[in-house]
Design a protein around this motif. Structure first.
Motif, mmCIF file in Angstrom:
data_model
loop_
_atom_site.group_PDB
_atom_site.id
_atom_site.type_symbol
_atom_site.label_atom_id
_atom_site.label_comp_id
_atom_site.label_asym_id
_atom_site.label_seq_id
_atom_site.Cartn_x
_atom_site.Cartn_y
_atom_site.Cartn_z
ATOM 1 N N GLY A 199 0.780 -1.235 0.000
ATOM 2 C CA GLY A 199 0.000 0.000 0.000
ATOM 3 C C GLY A 199 0.805 1.274 0.000
ATOM 4 O O GLY A 199 0.272 2.355 0.261
ATOM 5 N N MET A 200 2.097 1.183 -0.322
ATOM 6 C CA MET A 200 2.932 2.379 -0.384
ATOM 7 C C MET A 200 2.806 3.008 -1.764
ATOM 8 O O MET A 200 2.432 2.350 -2.738
ATOM 9 C CB MET A 200 4.388 2.025 -0.080
ATOM 10 C CG MET A 200 4.580 1.363 1.270
ATOM 11 S SD MET A 200 6.306 0.933 1.646
ATOM 12 C CE MET A 200 6.924 2.518 2.196
ATOM 13 N N GLU A 201 3.095 4.300 -1.849
ATOM 14 C CA GLU A 201 2.982 5.000 -3.130
ATOM 15 C C GLU A 201 4.353 5.422 -3.632
ATOM 16 O O GLU A 201 5.230 5.815 -2.857
ATOM 17 C CB GLU A 201 2.064 6.214 -3.003
ATOM 18 C CG GLU A 201 2.487 7.247 -1.985
ATOM 19 C CD GLU A 201 1.537 8.438 -1.915
ATOM 20 O OE1 GLU A 201 0.970 8.809 -2.965
ATOM 21 O OE2 GLU A 201 1.354 8.991 -0.810
ATOM 22 N N CYS A 202 4.535 5.327 -4.949
ATOM 23 C CA CYS A 202 5.791 5.733 -5.563
ATOM 24 C C CYS A 202 5.804 7.254 -5.671
ATOM 25 O O CYS A 202 4.930 7.852 -6.292
ATOM 26 C CB CYS A 202 5.940 5.095 -6.936
ATOM 27 S SG CYS A 202 7.485 5.540 -7.755
ATOM 28 N N LEU A 203 6.792 7.869 -5.058
ATOM 29 C CA LEU A 203 6.883 9.325 -5.017
ATOM 30 C C LEU A 203 7.898 9.878 -6.009
ATOM 31 O O LEU A 203 7.812 11.037 -6.407
ATOM 32 C CB LEU A 203 7.266 9.777 -3.607
ATOM 33 C CG LEU A 203 6.389 9.265 -2.467
ATOM 34 C CD1 LEU A 203 6.960 9.721 -1.127
ATOM 35 C CD2 LEU A 203 4.952 9.732 -2.626
ATOM 36 N N HIS A 204 8.846 9.037 -6.382
ATOM 37 C CA HIS A 204 9.910 9.510 -7.283
ATOM 38 C C HIS A 204 10.565 8.311 -7.938
ATOM 39 O O HIS A 204 10.716 7.256 -7.314
ATOM 40 C CB HIS A 204 10.958 10.287 -6.482
ATOM 41 C CG HIS A 204 12.105 10.788 -7.307
ATOM 42 N ND1 HIS A 204 12.018 11.906 -8.095
ATOM 43 C CD2 HIS A 204 13.375 10.306 -7.468
ATOM 44 C CE1 HIS A 204 13.186 12.105 -8.704
ATOM 45 N NE2 HIS A 204 14.023 11.149 -8.332
ATOM 46 N N GLN A 205 10.911 8.449 -9.190
ATOM 47 C CA GLN A 205 11.666 7.392 -9.858
ATOM 48 C C GLN A 205 12.701 7.991 -10.796
ATOM 49 O O GLN A 205 12.513 9.083 -11.329
ATOM 50 C CB GLN A 205 10.745 6.432 -10.598
ATOM 51 C CG GLN A 205 9.947 7.028 -11.720
ATOM 52 C CD GLN A 205 9.060 5.979 -12.404
ATOM 53 O OE1 GLN A 205 9.097 4.788 -12.067
ATOM 54 N NE2 GLN A 205 8.279 6.396 -13.360
ATOM 55 N N LEU A 206 13.768 7.270 -10.958
ATOM 56 C CA LEU A 206 14.878 7.728 -11.781
ATOM 57 C C LEU A 206 15.482 6.513 -12.456
ATOM 58 O O LEU A 206 15.717 5.496 -11.804
ATOM 59 C CB LEU A 206 15.925 8.420 -10.907
ATOM 60 C CG LEU A 206 17.194 8.938 -11.591
ATOM 61 C CD1 LEU A 206 16.872 10.088 -12.539
ATOM 62 C CD2 LEU A 206 18.214 9.390 -10.542
ATOM 63 N N SER A 207 15.699 6.579 -13.760
ATOM 64 C CA SER A 207 16.268 5.438 -14.464
ATOM 65 C C SER A 207 17.671 5.150 -13.942
ATOM 66 O O SER A 207 18.419 6.071 -13.579
ATOM 67 C CB SER A 207 16.302 5.696 -15.969
ATOM 68 O OG SER A 207 17.335 6.616 -16.292
ATOM 69 N N TYR A 208 18.024 3.871 -13.903
ATOM 70 C CA TYR A 208 19.355 3.503 -13.458
ATOM 71 C C TYR A 208 20.425 4.034 -14.409
ATOM 72 O O TYR A 208 21.566 4.261 -14.006
ATOM 73 C CB TYR A 208 19.475 1.990 -13.287
ATOM 74 C CG TYR A 208 19.127 1.546 -11.883
ATOM 75 C CD1 TYR A 208 19.963 1.866 -10.821
ATOM 76 C CD2 TYR A 208 17.956 0.857 -11.601
ATOM 77 C CE1 TYR A 208 19.654 1.487 -9.522
ATOM 78 C CE2 TYR A 208 17.634 0.472 -10.304
ATOM 79 C CZ TYR A 208 18.480 0.793 -9.261
ATOM 80 O OH TYR A 208 18.165 0.434 -7.973
ATOM 81 N N LYS A 209 20.043 4.255 -15.653
ATOM 82 C CA LYS A 209 20.990 4.841 -16.597
ATOM 83 C C LYS A 209 21.369 6.253 -16.152
ATOM 84 O O LYS A 209 22.540 6.604 -16.057
ATOM 85 C CB LYS A 209 20.390 4.882 -18.001
ATOM 86 C CG LYS A 209 21.322 5.453 -19.064
ATOM 87 C CD LYS A 209 20.657 5.437 -20.432
ATOM 88 C CE LYS A 209 21.615 5.945 -21.514
ATOM 89 N NZ LYS A 209 22.066 7.336 -21.276
#
Length: 234
Positions: A199-209
């Motif tokens: 039930g957690m929400e994704c707040l930020h994502q960044l490609s590993y590249k």
């Protein structure tokens, strides 16, 4: 941090496994008598499998492993980490999962002796870059939250939802110590699925590249993105 019962049992659940019948599990604070065992548990599969530590080559460097032993020993003494045990018919408990946790205050960094090994320095660089993202503090308008510092389940007990149960108990623990938010960096696709199921929400994502370019590190992983997840505890 407010005074609380310690160690405390947070959850008991069962799973039916083909060929093994009904297995009983309990999640509780890591008791002081198990601090060393929990740290060694994390120094097993976790440092070999986690995207960051495998990229850094931690598992192949005994000096780097010792650096993390010192760090995790420091974290576990804060009495904020959780363990999942398999409860056998005779009452004996077998450690099958650990979620290391610590309080993350805004603008603060992990307090430990700076690493000297190449693997340790690479890991520190990754963490320093990732912690520049203050998404959790800003999203929930808090100065501190309960942050995960590593979660691992024994290979033979995976697929039973133990990681999800550990995260749910982490939410209860956060509330118990007076925090209204928990969250952290989820480095792999599997870990990110667990966060979503809890039930957690994704707040930020960044490609590993892109993250690799920031850190000047080539991430050898099939996981596309590094993600930060959070959860406000009602």
């Amino acid at each position: 941090m407010s005074e609380r019962e310690y160690p405390k049992i947070w959850s008991e659940f069962e799973r039916t496994v083909e060929g093994k019948g009904v297995l009983k599990f309990v999640i509780e604070d890591v008791p002081e008598s198990m601090w060393g065992a929990a740290v060694e548990f994390m120094l097993g599969n976790y440092v070999e499998e986690d995207v960051w530590w495998s990229t850094a080559g931690t598992a192949q460097d005994q000096e780097a492993i010792e650096e993390y032993r010192v760090l995790w020993n420091s974290i576990i003494k804060q009495k904020l980490s959780l363990a999942c045990f398999l409860v056998q018919d005779d009452g004996e408990k077998i450690l099958v999962g650990v979620n290391m946790c610590r309080i993350q205050e805004q603008g603060q960094f992990v307090e430990h002796k700076p690493p000297k090994t190449k693997a340790g320095l690479l890991s520190l660089r990754m963490f320093a870059e990732a912690m520049k993202v203050t998404t959790i503090h800003e999203k929930y308008d808090v100065s501190a939250y309960l942050m995960g510092a590593g979660l691992s389940v024994a290979t033979q007990y995976r697929g039973l939802g133990i990681s999800v149960e550990l995260l749910k108990c982490r939410m209860l623990l956060a509330k118990e110590v007076g925090l209204i938010v928990t969250g952290g960096i989820f480095t792999s696709t599997a870990a990110q699925r667990v966060a979503e199921k809890a039930g957690m929400e994704c707040l930020h994502q960044l490609s590993y590249k892109d993250f690799g370019e920031q850190c000047e590190i080539d991430f050898n992983t099939s996981t596309e993105n590094l993600k930060v997840f959070g959860k406000r505890i009602e």
